[in-house]
Design an enzyme around this catalytic site. Structure first.
Site, PDB file in Angstrom:
ATOM      1  N   GLU A  76      76.308  76.243  15.584  1.00  0.00           N
ATOM      2  CA  GLU A  76      76.462  74.792  15.435  1.00  0.00           C
ATOM      3  C   GLU A  76      76.868  74.471  14.009  1.00  0.00           C
ATOM      4  OE1 GLU A  76      73.432  73.181  18.864  1.00  0.00           O
ATOM      5  OE2 GLU A  76      72.569  73.584  16.912  1.00  0.00           O
ATOM      6  N   CYS A  89      77.689  71.027   7.103  1.00  0.00           N
ATOM      7  CA  CYS A  89      76.753  72.157   7.105  1.00  0.00           C
ATOM      8  C   CYS A  89      77.323  73.216   8.046  1.00  0.00           C
ATOM      9  CB  CYS A  89      75.387  71.659   7.579  1.00  0.00           C
ATOM     10  SG  CYS A  89      74.173  72.952   7.765  1.00  0.00           S
ATOM     11  N   CYS A  96      69.522  84.753  13.529  1.00  0.00           N
ATOM     12  CA  CYS A  96      69.116  85.058  12.147  1.00  0.00           C
ATOM     13  C   CYS A  96      67.956  86.040  12.189  1.00  0.00           C
ATOM     14  CB  CYS A  96      68.693  83.774  11.440  1.00  0.00           C
ATOM     15  SG  CYS A  96      68.225  84.039   9.719  1.00  0.00           S
ATOM     16  N   CYS A 100      62.165  82.378  10.065  1.00  0.00           N
ATOM     17  CA  CYS A 100      61.251  81.364   9.505  1.00  0.00           C
ATOM     18  C   CYS A 100      60.521  80.694  10.673  1.00  0.00           C
ATOM     19  CB  CYS A 100      62.022  80.319   8.702  1.00  0.00           C
ATOM     20  SG  CYS A 100      62.960  81.031   7.344  1.00  0.00           S
ATOM     21  N   CYS A 103      61.820  77.441  12.404  1.00  0.00           N
ATOM     22  CA  CYS A 103      63.264  77.326  12.627  1.00  0.00           C
ATOM     23  C   CYS A 103      63.650  77.727  14.047  1.00  0.00           C
ATOM     24  CB  CYS A 103      63.982  78.218  11.616  1.00  0.00           C
ATOM     25  SG  CYS A 103      65.759  78.265  11.881  1.00  0.00           S
ATOM     26  N   GLY A 145      71.764  81.082  10.299  1.00  0.00           N
ATOM     27  CA  GLY A 145      71.977  82.365   9.627  1.00  0.00           C
ATOM     28  C   GLY A 145      71.569  82.354   8.166  1.00  0.00           C
ATOM     29  N   SER A 177      72.786  78.247   0.692  1.00  0.00           N
ATOM     30  CA  SER A 177      71.345  78.139   0.845  1.00  0.00           C
ATOM     31  C   SER A 177      70.792  79.465   1.362  1.00  0.00           C
ATOM     32  CB  SER A 177      71.029  77.022   1.842  1.00  0.00           C
ATOM     33  OG  SER A 177      69.659  76.999   2.120  1.00  0.00           O
ATOM     34  N   SER A 201      65.454  78.444  -0.273  1.00  0.00           N
ATOM     35  CA  SER A 201      64.446  77.979   0.683  1.00  0.00           C
ATOM     36  C   SER A 201      63.154  78.740   0.409  1.00  0.00           C
ATOM     37  CB  SER A 201      64.927  78.242   2.115  1.00  0.00           C
ATOM     38  OG  SER A 201      66.110  77.524   2.347  1.00  0.00           O
ATOM     39  N   LEU A 202      62.303  78.153  -0.381  1.00  0.00           N
ATOM     40  CA  LEU A 202      61.097  78.859  -0.844  1.00  0.00           C
ATOM     41  C   LEU A 202      59.918  78.634   0.111  1.00  0.00           C
ATOM     42  CD1 LEU A 202      61.194  80.524  -3.405  1.00  0.00           C
ATOM     43  CD2 LEU A 202      60.113  78.647  -4.621  1.00  0.00           C
ATOM     44  N   HIS A 203      59.598  77.397   0.372  1.00  0.00           N
ATOM     45  CA  HIS A 203      58.595  76.977   1.362  1.00  0.00           C
ATOM     46  C   HIS A 203      57.163  77.409   1.056  1.00  0.00           C
ATOM     47  CE1 HIS A 203      62.218  76.084   3.417  1.00  0.00           C
ATOM     48  NE2 HIS A 203      62.426  77.264   3.920  1.00  0.00           N
ATOM     49  N   ASN A 276      60.604  69.283  10.606  1.00  0.00           N
ATOM     50  CA  ASN A 276      61.195  68.575  11.741  1.00  0.00           C
ATOM     51  C   ASN A 276      60.661  69.198  13.027  1.00  0.00           C
ATOM     52  OD1 ASN A 276      63.094  66.715  10.464  1.00  0.00           O
ATOM     53  ND2 ASN A 276      64.080  68.578   9.718  1.00  0.00           N
ATOM     54  N   CYS A 319      67.292  69.911   9.418  1.00  0.00           N
ATOM     55  CA  CYS A 319      66.970  71.237   8.920  1.00  0.00           C
ATOM     56  C   CYS A 319      66.006  71.967   9.871  1.00  0.00           C
ATOM     57  CB  CYS A 319      66.337  71.109   7.545  1.00  0.00           C
ATOM     58  SG  CYS A 319      65.868  72.670   6.854  1.00  0.00           S
TER      59      CYS A 319
HETATM   60  S1  SF4 Z   1      65.674  78.667   8.299  1.00  0.00           S
HETATM   61 FE1  SF4 Z   1      67.573  79.778   7.826  1.00  0.00          FE
HETATM   62  S2  SF4 Z   1      66.860  81.770   7.089  1.00  0.00           S
HETATM   63 FE2  SF4 Z   1      65.121  80.846   8.172  1.00  0.00          FE
HETATM   64  S3  SF4 Z   1      65.298  81.640  10.279  1.00  0.00           S
HETATM   65 FE3  SF4 Z   1      66.361  79.669  10.199  1.00  0.00          FE
HETATM   66  S4  SF4 Z   1      68.488  80.201   9.834  1.00  0.00           S
HETATM   67 FE4  SF4 Z   1      67.278  81.986   9.289  1.00  0.00          FE
END
Ligand code: SF4
Length: 324
Positions: A76, A89, A96, A100, A103, A145, A177, A201-203, A276, A319
């Site tokens: 997408e 984006c 991926c 995460c 995600c 990804g 990113s 993307s630290l989180h 989200n 996101c």
């Molecule tokens: S947030 Fe980005 S790095 Fe993390 S699983 Fe999703 S696509 Fe992969």
């Protein structure tokens, strides 16, 4: 392509301009090419190795395009208007490997890398969804990804995006990113002299929480910070730190204080993104009061911290909501 076809250089330039500057990928429309060449090009593999699928349009103007690749794999891409700016984006992989926990894209693991043409082609497909007067101003490699897991193809696509006879998007308008892979950050620094903007993307600000939220990365937070310190950041630029706030996991006062400490040696701005929610996670965002308290701890210690507006949440384009 022109070299492979045995064409003279000027024909290559014409082809490049049609495809990259004007976004024309149907040889029939390349009117300054001779008829025989157009007919021949039409017999070859399609120039654009993908086609558009479903388009969802959010009430806030965000548009999410499904991209159907030649092997029927799908990713997408999202168009996000903001005043007179239009950001796209873009995805870099099908699925991926990082996984995460919040995600959708990483839930089923990595299926394959995208080619440079498939990465760039999302811009050409996106043009079909531009509203009148809209022009692409920024690209964020922030879709499905982990770009640093597909770095060579991503670098080719970045180079082509910046070509003055093509899309002509300067590196400072391109943001990559990543979850933070030190060797990839070093390679990107060398290849683009630090001009490509970096969002990390630290989180999390401690190793245990990071492992829980971003399980597929072995680098420690300390090693990621060291890699960022080596990155030749241009003057007046900062790294963007992305921090998805997850209720009860990384949203405490102590997490905010740890984050301040971790980032103290870097020039950064922090984007706080309340999680989200979507159909593939039970995790929840903190309530507004907690988000505000977290932000205040950062700003009161001179760390710029912004609450990122959710764009396209009603069409699962925000996101962490993209699906591969
Ligand atoms: S947030 Fe980005 S790095 Fe993390 S699983 Fe999703 S696509 Fe992969």
């Amino acid at each position: 392509m022109a070299i492979a076809l045995g064409l003279p250089g000027y024909r290559g330039s014409q082809l490049f301009s049609w495809i990259h500057k004007r976004g024309v990928t149907d040889p029939e429309e390349m009117t300054n090419l001779p008829r025989e060449l157009r007919d021949h090009l039409a017999t070859l593999e399609p120039i654009l190795p993908m086609k558009g699928g479903t388009v969802l349009r959010s009430s806030d103007g965000t548009r999410k395009l499904e991209v159907v690749l030649a092997d029927e794999a799908r990713v997408e891409t999202v168009l996000i208007p903001d005043g007179d700016k239009l950001t796209q984006c873009i995805s870099t992989q099908v699925g991926c490997a990082v996984g995460c926990v919040f995600c959708r894209s990483g839930k089923d693991g990595l299926k394959r890398n995208l080619t440079a043409a498939e990465i760039l082609g999302q811009i050409f497909l996106g043009r079909g969804e531009h509203l009148s007067g809209e022009r692409l101003s920024n690209v964020v490699l922030m879709g499905v990804g982990e770009p640093l897991h597909n770095l060579e193809r991503v670098l080719s696509a970045i180079e082509l995006m910046g070509h003055p006879d093509g899309i002509g998007l300067s590196s400072r308008r391109i943001t990559l990113s990543t979850v933070g892979i030190p060797s990839g950050i070093d390679r990107l620094a060398k290849a683009t002299s630090g001009k490509t903007a970096l969002a990390i993307s630290l989180h999390a600000a401690d190793e245990e929480t990071r492992k829980r939220l971003v399980p597929g990365v072995s680098a420690s937070l300390v090693d990621i910070v060291k890699a960022l310190k080596r990155y030749p950041l241009p003057k007046r630029r900062r790294f963007t730190i992305e921090y998805v706030l997850v209720k009860g996991i990384n949203d405490r006062d102590v997490d905010a204080r740890n984050l301040v400490r971790l980032l103290s040696s870097l020039k950064v701005k922090v984007n706080l993104i309340p999680l989200n929610p979507h159909d593939r996670t039970d995790l929840m965002p903190p309530d507004d009061g907690r988000v505000a308290a977290f932000q205040k701890i950062l700003t009161s210690r001179d760390v710029s911290a912004f609450l990122r507006r959710r764009r396209g949440a009603d069409i699962n384009a925000a996101c962490g909501q993209l699906l591969a």
